[in-house]
Scaffold this motif. Structure first.
Motif, PDB file in Angstrom:
ATOM      1  N   VAL A  30     187.396  85.994 134.132  1.00  0.00           N
ATOM      2  CA  VAL A  30     188.356  86.158 133.152  1.00  0.00           C
ATOM      3  C   VAL A  30     186.767  85.563 132.182  1.00  0.00           C
ATOM      4  O   VAL A  30     186.903  84.476 131.486  1.00  0.00           O
ATOM      5  N   GLY A  31     186.215  86.229 131.839  1.00  0.00           N
ATOM      6  CA  GLY A  31     185.388  86.052 131.182  1.00  0.00           C
ATOM      7  C   GLY A  31     184.869  86.705 129.741  1.00  0.00           C
ATOM      8  O   GLY A  31     185.830  87.804 129.264  1.00  0.00           O
ATOM      9  N   GLY A  32     184.099  86.269 128.447  1.00  0.00           N
ATOM     10  CA  GLY A  32     184.532  86.846 127.618  1.00  0.00           C
ATOM     11  C   GLY A  32     183.948  86.707 126.354  1.00  0.00           C
ATOM     12  O   GLY A  32     183.887  84.910 126.712  1.00  0.00           O
ATOM     13  N   HIS A  33     184.207  87.068 124.792  1.00  0.00           N
ATOM     14  CA  HIS A  33     183.725  85.751 124.087  1.00  0.00           C
ATOM     15  C   HIS A  33     184.761  84.853 123.706  1.00  0.00           C
ATOM     16  O   HIS A  33     184.453  83.627 123.463  1.00  0.00           O
ATOM     17  N   ARG A  34     186.031  84.414 124.430  1.00  0.00           N
ATOM     18  CA  ARG A  34     186.739  83.706 124.070  1.00  0.00           C
ATOM     19  C   ARG A  34     187.422  83.160 125.211  1.00  0.00           C
ATOM     20  O   ARG A  34     188.560  83.441 125.325  1.00  0.00           O
ATOM     21  N   HIS A  35     186.064  82.528 126.210  1.00  0.00           N
ATOM     22  CA  HIS A  35     186.578  82.805 127.259  1.00  0.00           C
ATOM     23  C   HIS A  35     188.052  81.217 127.092  1.00  0.00           C
ATOM     24  O   HIS A  35     188.814  81.830 128.058  1.00  0.00           O
ATOM     25  N   LYS A  36     187.724  80.143 126.960  1.00  0.00           N
ATOM     26  CA  LYS A  36     188.948  79.539 127.417  1.00  0.00           C
ATOM     27  C   LYS A  36     190.188  79.943 126.606  1.00  0.00           C
ATOM     28  O   LYS A  36     191.625  79.645 126.969  1.00  0.00           O
ATOM     29  N   VAL A  37     190.438  80.504 125.530  1.00  0.00           N
ATOM     30  CA  VAL A  37     191.151  80.919 124.688  1.00  0.00           C
ATOM     31  C   VAL A  37     192.198  82.370 125.558  1.00  0.00           C
ATOM     32  O   VAL A  37     193.260  81.921 125.760  1.00  0.00           O
ATOM     33  N   MET A  38     191.074  83.121 126.437  1.00  0.00           N
ATOM     34  CA  MET A  38     191.741  83.995 126.935  1.00  0.00           C
ATOM     35  C   MET A  38     192.427  83.187 128.815  1.00  0.00           C
ATOM     36  O   MET A  38     193.133  83.579 129.156  1.00  0.00           O
ATOM     37  N   VAL A  39     192.187  82.095 129.002  1.00  0.00           N
ATOM     38  CA  VAL A  39     192.163  81.923 130.006  1.00  0.00           C
ATOM     39  C   VAL A  39     193.596  80.933 129.605  1.00  0.00           C
ATOM     40  O   VAL A  39     194.397  81.061 130.722  1.00  0.00           O
ATOM     41  N   THR A  40     193.490  80.310 128.388  1.00  0.00           N
ATOM     42  CA  THR A  40     194.767  79.560 128.373  1.00  0.00           C
ATOM     43  C   THR A  40     196.207  80.298 127.948  1.00  0.00           C
ATOM     44  O   THR A  40     196.878  80.472 128.566  1.00  0.00           O
ATOM     45  N   TYR A 145     177.032  86.754 126.997  1.00  0.00           N
ATOM     46  CA  TYR A 145     177.351  85.337 127.094  1.00  0.00           C
ATOM     47  C   TYR A 145     176.762  84.417 127.264  1.00  0.00           C
ATOM     48  O   TYR A 145     176.458  84.224 128.582  1.00  0.00           O
ATOM     49  N   GLU A 146     176.451  83.796 126.376  1.00  0.00           N
ATOM     50  CA  GLU A 146     175.900  81.568 127.072  1.00  0.00           C
ATOM     51  C   GLU A 146     176.802  80.916 127.093  1.00  0.00           C
ATOM     52  O   GLU A 146     177.795  80.352 125.798  1.00  0.00           O
ATOM     53  N   THR A 147     177.281  80.242 127.997  1.00  0.00           N
ATOM     54  CA  THR A 147     178.037  79.497 128.662  1.00  0.00           C
ATOM     55  C   THR A 147     176.550  77.743 127.983  1.00  0.00           C
ATOM     56  O   THR A 147     175.644  78.098 127.909  1.00  0.00           O
ATOM     57  N   ASP A 148     177.507  76.142 127.803  1.00  0.00           N
ATOM     58  CA  ASP A 148     177.103  75.241 128.215  1.00  0.00           C
ATOM     59  C   ASP A 148     176.263  75.095 129.381  1.00  0.00           C
ATOM     60  O   ASP A 148     174.546  74.576 129.189  1.00  0.00           O
ATOM     61  N   ASP A 149     175.596  76.090 129.932  1.00  0.00           N
ATOM     62  CA  ASP A 149     175.073  75.805 131.390  1.00  0.00           C
ATOM     63  C   ASP A 149     174.923  77.239 132.113  1.00  0.00           C
ATOM     64  O   ASP A 149     173.423  77.292 132.865  1.00  0.00           O
ATOM     65  N   TYR A 150     175.582  78.735 131.984  1.00  0.00           N
ATOM     66  CA  TYR A 150     175.117  79.534 132.266  1.00  0.00           C
ATOM     67  C   TYR A 150     174.599  80.730 131.353  1.00  0.00           C
ATOM     68  O   TYR A 150     175.193  80.718 130.212  1.00  0.00           O
ATOM     69  N   LEU A 151     174.136  81.611 131.234  1.00  0.00           N
ATOM     70  CA  LEU A 151     173.522  83.030 130.462  1.00  0.00           C
ATOM     71  C   LEU A 151     174.558  84.471 131.601  1.00  0.00           C
ATOM     72  O   LEU A 151     173.622  84.501 132.701  1.00  0.00           O
ATOM     73  N   TYR A 189     176.893  86.366 122.392  1.00  0.00           N
ATOM     74  CA  TYR A 189     178.603  85.348 122.141  1.00  0.00           C
ATOM     75  C   TYR A 189     177.851  83.974 122.935  1.00  0.00           C
ATOM     76  O   TYR A 189     177.541  83.728 123.914  1.00  0.00           O
ATOM     77  N   THR A 190     178.503  82.811 121.935  1.00  0.00           N
ATOM     78  CA  THR A 190     177.964  81.581 122.218  1.00  0.00           C
ATOM     79  C   THR A 190     179.897  80.845 122.660  1.00  0.00           C
ATOM     80  O   THR A 190     180.478  81.077 122.044  1.00  0.00           O
ATOM     81  N   VAL A 191     180.216  81.184 124.305  1.00  0.00           N
ATOM     82  CA  VAL A 191     180.730  80.640 124.744  1.00  0.00           C
ATOM     83  C   VAL A 191     181.637  79.357 124.593  1.00  0.00           C
ATOM     84  O   VAL A 191     180.275  78.433 125.476  1.00  0.00           O
ATOM     85  N   LYS A 192     182.380  78.555 124.117  1.00  0.00           N
ATOM     86  CA  LYS A 192     182.368  77.379 123.628  1.00  0.00           C
ATOM     87  C   LYS A 192     184.077  77.126 125.107  1.00  0.00           C
ATOM     88  O   LYS A 192     184.641  77.348 125.288  1.00  0.00           O
TER      89      LYS A 192
END
Length: 192
Positions: A30-40, A145-151, A189-192
């Motif tokens: 479950v990844g993507g531009h709006r990762h946390k929104v998608m998971v929720t 997709y760039e997260t805090d720890d990964y690209l 995308y920068t994913v928060k």
């Protein structure tokens, strides 16, 4: 006489550990531009809305005079199967990816190496004394997709690349962002 311009290269390498494996598998699931929104959103649909609809149908059908107990059993079966599938997905998210890493000891020996230039990157993977190297132009990337720890880089052929950001100097990471953004534009995308 002028000295030829030396091409900038960013080199990083790391060994895949359990946390890198789990995070890359979760992002792939479950990844993507709006990762946390998608998971929720998927969580609400899977665990609240769909079971609520199935339970509502059972309650509505129980009051229908044309509804038989055989039909009710069918709906209960569907509900139980649906909840079993959801339980498996929960297991996979919290335990399955970790267990797959532990169950396959060769995963702990996978060493990833990246060499980034302005137009492409070289990707090398080494496992059990076998090394494979690929050249991937940035233009062949579908998204980044760039997260805090990964690209996470995804090619148009659906090949996923995971880069551990702490293995790259911050100055080099900024250069890498610029190179990739120049090639894939708004698909970074920068994913928060």
């Amino acid at each position: 006489m002028t000295e030829p311009i030396k091409e900038n290269k960013i080199v990083t390498q790391f060994t895949v550990d359990e946390e890198i494996w789990v995070q890359s598998q979760r992002f792939s699931a479950v990844g993507g531009h709006r990762h946390k929104v998608m998971v929720t959103l998927l969580t609400v649909i899977r665990y609240v809305i769909m079971p609520g609809i199935l339970i509502s149908l059972i309650l509505i059908m129980q009051n229908d005079p044309h509804f038989t107990s055989a039909n009710l059993r069918t709906y209960y079966t569907v509900l139980v199967l649906y909840l079993a599938l959801l339980s498996y997905q929960l297991y996979q998210w919290f335990f399955g990816f970790r267990n797959s890493f532990i169950a396959h000891p060769n995963l702990a020996n996978v060493h990833l190496s990246y060499q980034f230039t302005r137009d492409f990157f070289l990707f090398s993977t080494t496992a059990d004394k076998a090394e494979t190297t690929y050249t991937i132009p940035y233009m062949s990337l579908k998204a980044g997709y760039e997260t805090d720890d990964y690209l996470f880089l995804i090619s148009k052929k659906r090949v996923k690349f995971v880069i551990l950001k702490k293995a790259i100097d911050e100055f080099d990471m900024n250069d890498l962002r610029i190179w990739i953004k120049a090639a894939i534009d708004k698909r970074y995308y920068t994913v928060k």
